[in-house]
Write an enzyme that holds these catalytic residues in place. Structure first.
Site, PDB file in Angstrom:
ATOM      1  N   HIS A 176     -63.324  45.617 -39.193  1.00 28.68           N
ATOM      2  CA  HIS A 176     -64.167  45.698 -40.185  1.00 28.68           C
ATOM      3  C   HIS A 176     -63.910  46.945 -41.215  1.00 28.68           C
ATOM      4  O   HIS A 176     -64.952  47.355 -41.771  1.00 28.68           O
ATOM      5  CB  HIS A 176     -65.598  45.287 -40.170  1.00 28.68           C
ATOM      6  CG  HIS A 176     -65.839  44.099 -39.087  1.00 28.68           C
ATOM      7  ND1 HIS A 176     -65.812  42.873 -39.581  1.00 28.68           N
ATOM      8  CD2 HIS A 176     -66.341  44.009 -37.805  1.00 28.68           C
ATOM      9  CE1 HIS A 176     -66.109  41.964 -38.664  1.00 28.68           C
ATOM     10  NE2 HIS A 176     -66.133  42.593 -37.478  1.00 28.68           N
ATOM     11  N   ARG A 211     -71.213  43.457 -41.575  1.00 27.81           N
ATOM     12  CA  ARG A 211     -71.804  42.443 -42.609  1.00 27.81           C
ATOM     13  C   ARG A 211     -71.691  42.318 -43.745  1.00 27.81           C
ATOM     14  O   ARG A 211     -72.033  41.234 -44.598  1.00 27.81           O
ATOM     15  CB  ARG A 211     -73.412  42.667 -41.899  1.00 27.81           C
ATOM     16  CG  ARG A 211     -73.820  42.446 -40.593  1.00 27.81           C
ATOM     17  CD  ARG A 211     -75.228  42.591 -40.426  1.00 27.81           C
ATOM     18  NE  ARG A 211     -76.071  41.319 -40.865  1.00 27.81           N
ATOM     19  CZ  ARG A 211     -77.374  41.714 -40.727  1.00 27.81           C
ATOM     20  NH1 ARG A 211     -78.097  42.807 -40.099  1.00 27.81           N
ATOM     21  NH2 ARG A 211     -78.067  40.635 -40.991  1.00 27.81           N
ATOM     22  N   PRO A 238     -79.026  52.101 -42.605  1.00 25.36           N
ATOM     23  CA  PRO A 238     -79.004  53.401 -43.011  1.00 25.36           C
ATOM     24  C   PRO A 238     -80.368  53.733 -44.130  1.00 25.36           C
ATOM     25  O   PRO A 238     -80.306  52.731 -45.274  1.00 25.36           O
ATOM     26  CB  PRO A 238     -77.782  54.106 -43.309  1.00 25.36           C
ATOM     27  CG  PRO A 238     -77.047  52.975 -43.359  1.00 25.36           C
ATOM     28  CD  PRO A 238     -77.778  51.638 -43.150  1.00 25.36           C
ATOM     29  N   GLU A 239     -81.196  54.153 -44.028  1.00 28.02           N
ATOM     30  CA  GLU A 239     -82.287  54.683 -44.991  1.00 28.02           C
ATOM     31  C   GLU A 239     -81.986  55.926 -45.569  1.00 28.02           C
ATOM     32  O   GLU A 239     -80.945  56.715 -44.992  1.00 28.02           O
ATOM     33  CB  GLU A 239     -83.727  54.455 -44.386  1.00 28.02           C
ATOM     34  CG  GLU A 239     -84.077  53.095 -43.651  1.00 28.02           C
ATOM     35  CD  GLU A 239     -85.417  52.943 -42.878  1.00 28.02           C
ATOM     36  OE1 GLU A 239     -86.171  53.483 -43.544  1.00 28.02           O
ATOM     37  OE2 GLU A 239     -85.381  52.418 -42.173  1.00 28.02           O
TER      38      GLU A 239
END
Length: 280
Positions: free
Chosen positions: A94, A113, A2-3
DNA sequence: ATACGCCCCTGGTGGC
DNA sequence: TGCCACCAGGGGCGTA
């Protein structure tokens, strides 16, 4: 991942559902994210009312009554999942942190991640947090002007693409929106930052603002991991002009015969996309 | 001060 | 089907 536009969308989604609610329960499933999650986080947030949200760069700040704020960063693969009361869907893999409000809303932080992070910071000194202290101007606020950007670019010989990814220069751009903004400003990503003339810097400021504004209006870009907190997709990926489009015709070259199309190359280990005819 | 490579970690994809 | 190399919205750290 995400930006700025995706983080803004996530923050708005959280605010819309969680503002005013009291956290009844918190479970930290694993603390070894990019930074260690504070061991007392669950204790600190439990019983606290959520009283405010804001975004700074790619960080979300959730302010709690009692003087602490929860700082979230989604890294490359992070997601926030909001589930309404009574939902019994199986928990995704996760999922590292779960908050449950008194009204029964569940907030899950999912990050395969683990490049993301969750931290606590005193609300009165959010900007002093080590991860926020050095950030540059918010590109959608008044402090981001051509004069200020020009001052940051002056004398820098690095490519403009890598300089714009430096969060100290401008806060919130990532690989996608840098490519899109440089295309709109007609600037080649390898151009040395300090060589860009006044007019080019002004175009760049306008292009960054426009690109981010349109992307926020579209709910961000969904490609792999990113979804909005209640599962909806963003759709700005359909508006990409160069990112991920190597080999495609440049959308803005009239008479495609003279345009070889969008090209990809690698800068500082990451993909860059541009139109060689349109960007100089 | 600046610039670059490397690393953190997992999963998806495409080639052989 | 299986294995492997490569790629991915980020960013911090150590080294020249």
């Amino acid at each position: 991942m995400p930006e700025l536009p995706e983080v803004e969308t996530v923050m708005r989604g959280m605010a819309g559902r969680l503002l005013g609610q009291v956290i009844a329960h918190a479970e930290l499933r694993r603390a070894d994210l990019r930074r260690a999650v504070p061991p007392d986080l669950a204790r600190v947030v439990t019983g606290a009312r959520v009283i405010g949200f804001r975004r700074r760069a790619k960080y979300i700040l959730m302010r709690l009554a009692g003087g602490q704020s929860v700082l979230w960063h989604l890294g490359m693969s992070g997601r926030i999942v909001l589930s309404p009361p009574g939902t019994n869907a199986p928990e995704p893999a996760h999922c590292h942190l779960v908050l449950v409000t008194e009204a029964g809303w569940r907030v899950g932080f999912i990050d395969p991640r683990r490049f993301g992070l969750v931290d606590l910071v005193p609300s009165a000194a959010e900007e002093a947090h080590p991860l926020l202290a050095g950030l540059g101007p918010e590109p959608l606020e008044d402090g981001f002007t051509p004069a200020r950007l020009a001052a940051s670019l002056a004398l820098r010989r690095s490519p403009i693409k890598t300089v714009l990814l430096d969060q100290r220069v401008v806060a919130g751009l990532g690989n996608i929106y840098v490519a899109e903004a440089l295309f709109r400003a007609r600037l080649h990503p390898a151009r040395p930052a300090g060589e860009i003339p006044r007019g080019g810097v002004a175009r760049l400021v306008a292009a960054i603002r426009e690109t981010l504004g349109e992307a926020i209006a579209a709910g961000g870009s969904s490609l792999r991991d990113y979804v909005r907190p209640e599962g909806e997709l963003g759709y700005f990926q359909h508006a990409w002009r160069v990112y991920g489009r190597a080999g495609a015709p440049c959308p803005d070259c009239p008479g495609a015969a003279r345009c070889a199309g969008v090209r990809r190359f690698v800068q500082a280990g990451r993909s860059s996309f541009y139109c060689p005819r349109r960007q100089r």
